[in-house]
Design an enzyme around this catalytic site. Structure first.
Site, PDB file in Angstrom:
ATOM      1  N   GLY A  12       0.833  -1.208   0.000  1.00 61.56           N
ATOM      2  CA  GLY A  12       0.000   0.000   0.000  1.00 61.56           C
ATOM      3  C   GLY A  12       0.859   1.246   0.000  1.00 61.56           C
ATOM      4  O   GLY A  12       1.855   1.308   0.713  1.00 61.56           O
ATOM      5  N   VAL A  24      16.998   8.150  -1.188  1.00 60.06           N
ATOM      6  CA  VAL A  24      17.811   7.061  -1.752  1.00 60.06           C
ATOM      7  C   VAL A  24      18.554   7.587  -2.981  1.00 60.06           C
ATOM      8  O   VAL A  24      19.769   7.388  -3.141  1.00 60.06           O
ATOM      9  CB  VAL A  24      16.936   5.840  -2.163  1.00 60.06           C
ATOM     10  CG1 VAL A  24      17.761   4.842  -2.993  1.00 60.06           C
ATOM     11  CG2 VAL A  24      16.359   5.152  -0.928  1.00 60.06           C
ATOM     12  N   VAL A  25      17.811   8.297  -3.846  1.00 63.94           N
ATOM     13  CA  VAL A  25      18.417   8.786  -5.095  1.00 63.94           C
ATOM     14  C   VAL A  25      19.553   9.772  -4.798  1.00 63.94           C
ATOM     15  O   VAL A  25      20.678   9.617  -5.281  1.00 63.94           O
ATOM     16  CB  VAL A  25      17.337   9.442  -6.004  1.00 63.94           C
ATOM     17  CG1 VAL A  25      17.983  10.155  -7.194  1.00 63.94           C
ATOM     18  CG2 VAL A  25      16.343   8.381  -6.482  1.00 63.94           C
ATOM     19  N   ARG A  73       0.529  -4.830  -5.772  1.00 61.05           N
ATOM     20  CA  ARG A  73       0.579  -6.145  -5.117  1.00 61.05           C
ATOM     21  C   ARG A  73       0.937  -7.119  -6.241  1.00 61.05           C
ATOM     22  O   ARG A  73       0.335  -7.061  -7.317  1.00 61.05           O
ATOM     23  CB  ARG A  73      -0.767  -6.531  -4.525  1.00 61.05           C
ATOM     24  CG  ARG A  73      -1.503  -5.362  -3.858  1.00 61.05           C
ATOM     25  CD  ARG A  73      -1.338  -5.328  -2.390  1.00 61.05           C
ATOM     26  NE  ARG A  73      -2.157  -4.253  -1.816  1.00 61.05           N
ATOM     27  CZ  ARG A  73      -1.866  -3.635  -0.695  1.00 61.05           C
ATOM     28  NH1 ARG A  73      -0.787  -3.948  -0.017  1.00 61.05           N
ATOM     29  NH2 ARG A  73      -2.644  -2.687  -0.222  1.00 61.05           N
ATOM     30  N   ASP A 128      -0.082   0.907   8.210  1.00 58.97           N
ATOM     31  CA  ASP A 128      -0.676  -0.015   9.197  1.00 58.97           C
ATOM     32  C   ASP A 128       0.102  -0.081  10.515  1.00 58.97           C
ATOM     33  O   ASP A 128      -0.443  -0.492  11.528  1.00 58.97           O
ATOM     34  CB  ASP A 128      -0.780  -1.427   8.608  1.00 58.97           C
ATOM     35  CG  ASP A 128      -1.669  -1.473   7.375  1.00 58.97           C
ATOM     36  OD1 ASP A 128      -2.507  -0.572   7.230  1.00 58.97           O
ATOM     37  OD2 ASP A 128      -1.512  -2.396   6.556  1.00 58.97           O
TER      38      ASP A 128
HETATM   39  P1  ADP Z   1       2.884  -4.469   2.583  1.00 56.92           P
HETATM   40  O1  ADP Z   1       4.299  -4.540   2.174  1.00 56.92           O
HETATM   41  O2  ADP Z   1       2.398  -3.060   2.703  1.00 56.92           O
HETATM   42  O3  ADP Z   1       2.588  -5.305   3.805  1.00 56.92           O
HETATM   43  P2  ADP Z   1       1.638  -6.542   0.928  1.00 56.92           P
HETATM   44  O4  ADP Z   1       1.416  -7.472   2.063  1.00 56.92           O
HETATM   45  O5  ADP Z   1       0.538  -6.384  -0.054  1.00 56.92           O
HETATM   46  O6  ADP Z   1       1.982  -5.063   1.395  1.00 56.92           O
HETATM   47  O7  ADP Z   1       2.952  -7.039   0.172  1.00 56.92           O
HETATM   48  C1  ADP Z   1       3.416  -6.355  -0.979  1.00 56.92           C
HETATM   49  C2  ADP Z   1       4.024  -7.341  -1.935  1.00 56.92           C
HETATM   50  O8  ADP Z   1       5.130  -8.012  -1.311  1.00 56.92           O
HETATM   51  C3  ADP Z   1       3.104  -8.486  -2.368  1.00 56.92           C
HETATM   52  O9  ADP Z   1       2.230  -8.110  -3.404  1.00 56.92           O
HETATM   53  C4  ADP Z   1       4.113  -9.513  -2.851  1.00 56.92           C
HETATM   54  O10 ADP Z   1       4.582  -9.214  -4.129  1.00 56.92           O
HETATM   55  C5  ADP Z   1       5.249  -9.316  -1.840  1.00 56.92           C
HETATM   56  N1  ADP Z   1       5.085 -10.297  -0.757  1.00 56.92           N
HETATM   57  C6  ADP Z   1       4.161 -10.318   0.217  1.00 56.92           C
HETATM   58  N2  ADP Z   1       4.268 -11.408   0.987  1.00 56.92           N
HETATM   59  C7  ADP Z   1       5.297 -12.129   0.485  1.00 56.92           C
HETATM   60  C8  ADP Z   1       5.909 -13.383   0.823  1.00 56.92           C
HETATM   61  N3  ADP Z   1       5.464 -14.112   1.842  1.00 56.92           N
HETATM   62  N4  ADP Z   1       6.965 -13.795   0.060  1.00 56.92           N
HETATM   63  C9  ADP Z   1       7.431 -13.054  -0.971  1.00 56.92           C
HETATM   64  N5  ADP Z   1       6.879 -11.877  -1.346  1.00 56.92           N
HETATM   65  C10 ADP Z   1       5.834 -11.421  -0.638  1.00 56.92           C
HETATM   66  O1  F6P Z   2      -1.558  -1.930   3.936  1.00 61.90           O
HETATM   67  C1  F6P Z   2      -2.157  -0.683   3.744  1.00 61.90           C
HETATM   68  C2  F6P Z   2      -3.631  -0.846   3.503  1.00 61.90           C
HETATM   69  O2  F6P Z   2      -4.190   0.443   3.283  1.00 61.90           O
HETATM   70  C3  F6P Z   2      -4.418  -1.561   4.615  1.00 61.90           C
HETATM   71  O3  F6P Z   2      -4.702  -0.714   5.709  1.00 61.90           O
HETATM   72  C4  F6P Z   2      -5.643  -2.016   3.869  1.00 61.90           C
HETATM   73  O4  F6P Z   2      -6.212  -3.155   4.463  1.00 61.90           O
HETATM   74  C5  F6P Z   2      -5.101  -2.352   2.500  1.00 61.90           C
HETATM   75  O5  F6P Z   2      -3.882  -1.642   2.361  1.00 61.90           O
HETATM   76  C6  F6P Z   2      -6.021  -2.020   1.364  1.00 61.90           C
HETATM   77  O6  F6P Z   2      -5.480  -2.534   0.209  1.00 61.90           O
HETATM   78  P1  F6P Z   2      -5.813  -2.032  -1.257  1.00 61.90           P
HETATM   79  O7  F6P Z   2      -5.187  -0.683  -1.412  1.00 61.90           O
HETATM   80  O8  F6P Z   2      -5.196  -3.053  -2.133  1.00 61.90           O
HETATM   81  O9  F6P Z   2      -7.305  -1.950  -1.359  1.00 61.90           O
HETATM   82 MG    MG Z   3       1.293  -5.167   5.383  1.00 65.66          MG
END
Ligand code: ADP
Ligand code: F6P
Ligand code: MG
Length: 324
Positions: A12, A24-25, A73, A128
């Site tokens: 997100g 970073v850049v 994602r 979060d």
């Molecule tokens: P956040 O990093 O905000 O928690 P997500 O849980 O959606 O958001 O994770 C972002 C991306 O990280 C996922 O779409 C996926 O590509 C990668 N990712 C998440 N979980 C895993 C995992 N267990 N192993 C490898 N990559 C992961």
């Molecule tokens: O991880 C950030 C977040 O905004 C959560 O609070 C929420 O559950 C989720 O992402 C919503 O995901 P999306 O933007 O894919 O609808």
């Molecule tokens: Mg998360």
């Protein structure tokens, strides 16, 4: 010695991600490296979507919400095949180290790259605040202030009409944003995923507020609670719960994510990202840069991956005592 690095934002989007990209850049260029941005998080990584970043390419972004690199994602990246594909793309581009700006899912992905032998450093970023290894993450403060502004406004109209409001806030399975918004917003009640609150108990809180002569009752509900705000409202209706107040439901949703980063998130993003390039310079890979005991520090991704940070039980207790 490293000469080419890349940076991506994943999961997100969070206000302050742009400050982190910029840092970073500019710090990377300061070390004399070539710096590349990866478009759309891991999705762009597996498809080799790199663009070279100069100092001007990150001009005027520190005050912008979201992420100029885009985020996504990417289910494919959860597989080893996807991760190997990403490493092939990085190698083909001659990239020697990668900075991953994101939350717990993204850092679990960064850990997977690290285990496959690719040099990676994480930067703690998610609204979060559920990421182990950082007391607070990029975006939390801004998202919390947006939730508070909404709660303050809802309280005004709630008082005028003598109504109760269920205000649903984001946070996935973590109640941090709801808890803090509830405390700082002076809510009458808070419902969190971490502690099951029965709908009857929420109804009781609202009714008691009515009986005590309050002009409103504000209940902050975490989206991940067993009964989210619409489910609670439906339950009250089906069970003919006597609330005293008429009820309205407001779901804040993505409004919370899209704000301009405040000073705190700009500075946190800048400092964490500056620390990340310092780790690359020192050859300290496989770590997450976060805030630890008020200072900027690192935690091995081995400890971070697949974990979530717990809520402080003292704060939950305080919230219960304050809601009178
Ligand atoms: P956040 O990093 O905000 O928690 P997500 O849980 O959606 O958001 O994770 C972002 C991306 O990280 C996922 O779409 C996926 O590509 C990668 N990712 C998440 N979980 C895993 C995992 N267990 N192993 C490898 N990559 C992961
Ligand atoms: O991880 C950030 C977040 O905004 C959560 O609070 C929420 O559950 C989720 O992402 C919503 O995901 P999306 O933007 O894919 O609808
Ligand atoms: Mg998360």
């Amino acid at each position: 010695m490293v000469k080419r690095i890349a940076v991506l934002t994943s999961g997100g989007d969070a206000p302050g991600m742009n400050a982190a990209i910029r840092a970073v850049v500019r710090t990377g260029l300061g070390y004399g490296w070539d710096v590349f941005g990866v478009e759309r998080g891991y999705s762009g990584l597996v498809n080799g979507e790199f663009r070279e970043m100069g100092p001007r390419s990150v001009g005027g972004i520190i005050q912008q919400g979201g992420t100029v690199l885009g985020s996504a994602r990417c289910p494919e990246f959860k597989t080893e095949e996807g991760q190997r594909r990403a490493i092939r793309e990085l190698n083909q581009e001659g990239i020697e180290a990668l900075v991953v700006i994101g939350g717990n899912g993204s850092q679990t992905g960064a850990h997977a790259l690290h285990k496959l032998g690719f040099p990676v450093v994480g930067v703690a970023s998610t609204i979060d605040n559920d990421l182990y290894g950082s007391q607070i993450t990029i975006g939390v403060d801004t998202a919390l202030n947006i939730a508070l502004e909404a709660i303050d406004r809802l309280k005004v109209t709630a008082s005028s009409h003598e109504r109760a409001f269920l205000v649903e806030v984001m946070g996935r399975n973590c109640g941090y944003l709801a808890l803090m918004a509830g405390i700082a917003g002076g809510a009458e009640g808070i419902s969190l995923p971490e502690f099951e609150t029965r709908p009857e108990a929420v109804a009781d809180v609202i009714e008691k507020a009515y009986e005590r002569g309050k002009k409103h009752a504000i209940i902050v509900v975490a989206e991940g609670a067993k009964y989210d705000a619409p489910a609670l409202a439906q339950y009250f209706q089906e069970h003919n719960e006597q609330l005293g107040f008429a009820l309205r439901v407001t779901t804040l949703g993505h409004v919370q994510r899209g704000g301009m980063p405040g000073a705190f998130d700009r500075l946190l993003g800048t400092r964490l990202a500056g620390h990340a390039t310092k780790q690359i310079h020192a050859g300290n890979y496989g770590v997450l840069c976060g805030q630890i005991d008020g200072k900027i520090g690192t935690t091995p991704l081995d400890e971070v991956a697949g974990r979530t940070k717990e809520l402080d039980p003292d704060l939950v207790e305080l919230a219960n005592v304050l809601a009178k």
